[in-house]
Motif scaffolding. Structure first.
Motif, PDB file in Angstrom:
ATOM      1  N   UNK A 123       2.346  12.622   7.898  1.00  0.00           N
ATOM      2  CA  UNK A 123       1.499  13.725   8.349  1.00  0.00           C
ATOM      3  C   UNK A 123       0.438  14.058   7.317  1.00  0.00           C
ATOM      4  N   UNK A 124       0.856  14.193   6.046  1.00  0.00           N
ATOM      5  CA  UNK A 124      -0.098  14.440   4.961  1.00  0.00           C
ATOM      6  C   UNK A 124      -1.042  13.254   4.774  1.00  0.00           C
ATOM      7  N   UNK A 125      -0.510  12.040   4.953  1.00  0.00           N
ATOM      8  CA  UNK A 125      -1.346  10.840   4.801  1.00  0.00           C
ATOM      9  C   UNK A 125      -2.472  10.834   5.835  1.00  0.00           C
ATOM     10  N   UNK A 126      -2.129  11.121   7.089  1.00  0.00           N
ATOM     11  CA  UNK A 126      -3.144  11.117   8.157  1.00  0.00           C
ATOM     12  C   UNK A 126      -4.217  12.171   7.898  1.00  0.00           C
ATOM     13  N   UNK A 127      -3.784  13.357   7.447  1.00  0.00           N
ATOM     14  CA  UNK A 127      -4.747  14.416   7.130  1.00  0.00           C
ATOM     15  C   UNK A 127      -5.691  13.966   6.017  1.00  0.00           C
ATOM     16  N   UNK A 128      -5.142  13.333   4.994  1.00  0.00           N
ATOM     17  CA  UNK A 128      -5.950  12.851   3.865  1.00  0.00           C
ATOM     18  C   UNK A 128      -6.910  11.752   4.300  1.00  0.00           C
ATOM     19  N   UNK A 144     -14.813   2.599   5.592  1.00  0.00           N
ATOM     20  CA  UNK A 144     -14.055   1.429   5.146  1.00  0.00           C
ATOM     21  C   UNK A 144     -12.714   1.848   4.532  1.00  0.00           C
ATOM     22  N   UNK A 145     -12.743   2.936   3.755  1.00  0.00           N
ATOM     23  CA  UNK A 145     -11.505   3.441   3.152  1.00  0.00           C
ATOM     24  C   UNK A 145     -10.539   3.935   4.216  1.00  0.00           C
ATOM     25  N   UNK A 146     -11.080   4.618   5.218  1.00  0.00           N
ATOM     26  CA  UNK A 146     -10.239   5.107   6.308  1.00  0.00           C
ATOM     27  C   UNK A 146      -9.602   3.950   7.071  1.00  0.00           C
ATOM     28  N   UNK A 147     -10.394   2.917   7.329  1.00  0.00           N
ATOM     29  CA  UNK A 147      -9.882   1.757   8.070  1.00  0.00           C
ATOM     30  C   UNK A 147      -8.781   1.046   7.278  1.00  0.00           C
ATOM     31  N   UNK A 148      -8.995   0.864   5.969  1.00  0.00           N
ATOM     32  CA  UNK A 148      -8.004   0.186   5.133  1.00  0.00           C
ATOM     33  C   UNK A 148      -6.696   0.979   5.075  1.00  0.00           C
ATOM     34  N   UNK A 149      -6.815   2.291   4.899  1.00  0.00           N
ATOM     35  CA  UNK A 149      -5.626   3.137   4.812  1.00  0.00           C
ATOM     36  C   UNK A 149      -4.874   3.164   6.137  1.00  0.00           C
ATOM     37  N   UNK A 150      -5.606   3.312   7.251  1.00  0.00           N
ATOM     38  CA  UNK A 150      -4.972   3.328   8.565  1.00  0.00           C
ATOM     39  C   UNK A 150      -4.296   1.993   8.872  1.00  0.00           C
ATOM     40  N   UNK A 169       2.529   8.048   0.497  1.00  0.00           N
ATOM     41  CA  UNK A 169       2.029   9.420   0.384  1.00  0.00           C
ATOM     42  C   UNK A 169       1.440   9.652  -1.008  1.00  0.00           C
ATOM     43  N   UNK A 170       2.164   9.224  -2.027  1.00  0.00           N
ATOM     44  CA  UNK A 170       1.684   9.405  -3.405  1.00  0.00           C
ATOM     45  C   UNK A 170       0.421   8.591  -3.652  1.00  0.00           C
ATOM     46  N   UNK A 171       0.387   7.351  -3.158  1.00  0.00           N
ATOM     47  CA  UNK A 171      -0.758   6.475  -3.392  1.00  0.00           C
ATOM     48  C   UNK A 171      -2.038   6.990  -2.729  1.00  0.00           C
ATOM     49  N   UNK A 172      -1.903   7.549  -1.532  1.00  0.00           N
ATOM     50  CA  UNK A 172      -3.089   7.979  -0.774  1.00  0.00           C
ATOM     51  C   UNK A 172      -3.465   9.430  -1.061  1.00  0.00           C
ATOM     52  N   UNK A 173      -2.465  10.291  -1.207  1.00  0.00           N
ATOM     53  CA  UNK A 173      -2.741  11.718  -1.395  1.00  0.00           C
ATOM     54  C   UNK A 173      -2.906  12.101  -2.866  1.00  0.00           C
ATOM     55  N   UNK A 174      -2.312  11.330  -3.787  1.00  0.00           N
ATOM     56  CA  UNK A 174      -2.453  11.594  -5.224  1.00  0.00           C
ATOM     57  C   UNK A 174      -2.787  10.312  -5.980  1.00  0.00           C
TER      58      UNK A 174
END
Length: 307
Positions: free
Chosen positions: A219-224, A232-238, A123-128
């Protein structure tokens, strides 16, 4: 008296997963194979992370500790169960049963907190991302790991203490393949209402609390992730999050069914097959789930194998 009842029991008989003699050998081979895969897979994960300085980040620090925990968790139950199936000796001493329950509760509770900590890390890595290194300092990471083990110690002390304060009155059979809390409570001749309420309250609060941290974080991660402009960023994060969610759903789903609902101790026979998942299968799958869907770990592993 209660003390006299305790002295009548020198050992218990584990009668879970009954089957024909040929099937017992098959179970022994299956459990032994899964244990070897668990140890080798998690040891490889630890070595890869330790030998590659690029993986010395908070996420891999938690993964390394999770691998160490999974080896310990599986070692408490799997080898003894495999040996019991092979030799047909299902007895376990009173003190041995208490020790197995203590360490099973310790490592199982710690794993739940680890998964919550790892979810907060993602959560911290992706949202902040800009504050990630500041927030997830080395000191905080160490404190989170120590806090997880401390929580495990508190729970296992409560569960083991309350369970072995019961009387057993000569009834030695435990309807399980290891000294699981609910199964041992069910074998007692004492009034177990208080024990069941304590198990439901303590285990339920731990499971629900850690699960809430996990699912709110994701939940916050998916929204972000959905709001990211780059495909590409979305694919890597997912890709990273989906591997975490596989472990989380398997672990929390089975544990919730076992401990976070009323009447968990009243029907221990149903728990034999279910408990295999969170005690044996999850520790075995974790290194594969976190490795096969992780480009950094796969890349590091290929480099180290070439060397």
């Amino acid at each position: 008296s209660k003390m006299e009842n305790h002295t009548r029991i020198s050992e218990f008989i584990l009668v879970g997963l009954k089957s024909q003699p040929g099937s017992q050998i098959l179970l022994s081979v299956l459990f032994s194979t899964m244990y070897i895969v668990t140890v080798v897979g998690n040891l490889c994960m630890i070595l890869v992370i330790r030998r590659d300085s690029t993986l010395h980040t908070p996420m891999y620090f938690f993964l390394e500790n999770l691998s160490t925990l999974d080896i310990c968790y599986s070692s408490v139950i799997t080898p003894r169960a495999a040996l019991a199936f092979l030799l047909g000796r299902r007895s376990i001493s009173y003190n041995g049963c208490a020790s197995q329950m203590f360490f099973f509760s310790l490592f199982g509770t710690t794993e739940a907190f680890f998964l919550a900590v790892m979810a907060y890390d993602r959560f911290t890595a992706i949202c902040n991302p800009l504050l990630y290194q500041v927030i997830m300092s080395r000191r905080l990471c160490v404190l989170m790991v120590m806090g997880s083990y401390l929580s495990g110690c508190i729970n296992c002390t409560i569960q083991t203490g309350f369970t072995f304060s019961l009387s057993f009155c000569g009834h030695r059979e435990i309807n399980h393949f290891f000294c699981e809390v609910a199964a041992v409570i069910h074998a007692s001749c004492s009034d177990t209402l208080v024990n069941e309420l304590v198990m439901l309250a303590v285990c339920g609060s731990i499971i629900v609390g850690t699960a809430l941290v996990v699912f709110i974080s994701y939940g916050y991660i998916i929204i972000t992730i959905v709001q990211m402009p780059s495909a590409e960023s979305r694919h890597k994060a997912f890709s990273t999050c989906s591997s975490h969610m596989m472990t989380i759903c398997l672990f929390f789903g089975t544990v919730f069914f076992m401990y976070a609902q009323p009447g968990a101790a009243s029907s221990p026979s149903r728990s034999n097959t279910i408990s295999i998942f969170y005690t044996i299968v999850v520790p075995m799958l974790n290194p594969f789930i976190y490795t096969l869907r992780n480009r950094e770990v796969k890349g590091s592993l290929k480099k180290q194998l070439k060397r």
